[in-house]
Design an enzyme around this catalytic site. Sequence first.
Site, PDB file in Angstrom:
ATOM      1  CG  HIS A  54      45.994  -3.270  37.882  1.00 27.03           C
ATOM      2  ND1 HIS A  54      46.164  -2.282  37.921  1.00 27.03           N
ATOM      3  CD2 HIS A  54      47.091  -4.037  37.380  1.00 27.03           C
ATOM      4  CE1 HIS A  54      46.958  -2.178  37.243  1.00 27.03           C
ATOM      5  NE2 HIS A  54      47.843  -3.070  37.117  1.00 27.03           N
TER       6      HIS A  54
ATOM      7  CG  ASP B 206      43.133   0.048  38.743  1.00 27.52           C
ATOM      8  OD1 ASP B 206      43.961  -0.623  37.327  1.00 27.52           O
ATOM      9  OD2 ASP B 206      42.417  -0.994  39.003  1.00 27.52           O
TER      10      ASP B 206
END
Length: 258
Positions: free
Chosen positions: A220, A247
């Site tokens: 991300h 993440d």
Amino acid sequence: MAKGGAAMALALLAAAAALLCAVAALPRLEHPAKTDGSLSLLVVGDWGRKGMYNQSRVAEQMGRVGEELDIDFVVSTGDNFYETGLTGVDDHAFEQSFTDIYTAKSLQKPWYLVLGNHDYKGNALAQFSPVLRKIDSRFICMRSFIVNAEIADFFFIDTTPFQLKYWTHPKGNHYDWRGVAPREKYITNLLKDLDEAMKKSTAKWKIAVGHHTMRSVSHHGDTKELLQLLLPILKINGVDFYINGHDHCLEHISSRDR
Ligand SMILES: *[C@@H]1O[C@H](CO)[C@@H](O)[C@H](O)[C@H]1NC(C)=O
């Protein structure tokens, strides 16, 4: 008639409660440290998979490590239930992903949880419900709140509303913005409440917790809204570090400028 009256009274109560929430400071919980002043905890994020995706195996290891460290509580950085949060307070995913998974003795401690973006895709309010706490009293989930643990103050922050793309490009997802929209007002109030609470904090450690990345070198990447809006408040108030999920990897990122 009587039923209508009751519904009306309930609606008024809800409106009054919403009003109170809008003006009140962040909820504050006290969690005493150990008698020697120390504190141990585990942090987990992005987990609710009904035991699949190795969730059960991670849970087992958490149980072992939790016992070794004699943990005081567990922190969840959100995405508590995949893919789309809970459907309601009667969703059995609650037991299947939480109660029936984290069964180790050492994990029978309070869990302090925030919501992640996946939780917002279901009934977000359900996770705050006292009905869930009746099923499993460990589950203490709120939008944004503070846990005062003597040696440390934990600032739990609802980060999903910050991400503009969820509002402008929901890509077929429905986000449950009840109690959040409009975005700008919510963020302004939240930042003000956080700033006030952090300024008052006298704990040795100030620790912020949220779902989304501040910085990340993984999938991300950075969350620019948090860097722009939240990071300055953490810096100015001397927050020591920020813990996040989202993440699905382990990173330790530090900076030289405080
Ligand atoms: C579970 O973990 C093993 C490694 O321990 C990995 O090979 C496997 O792909 C994982 N399964 C899932 C569904 O992620």
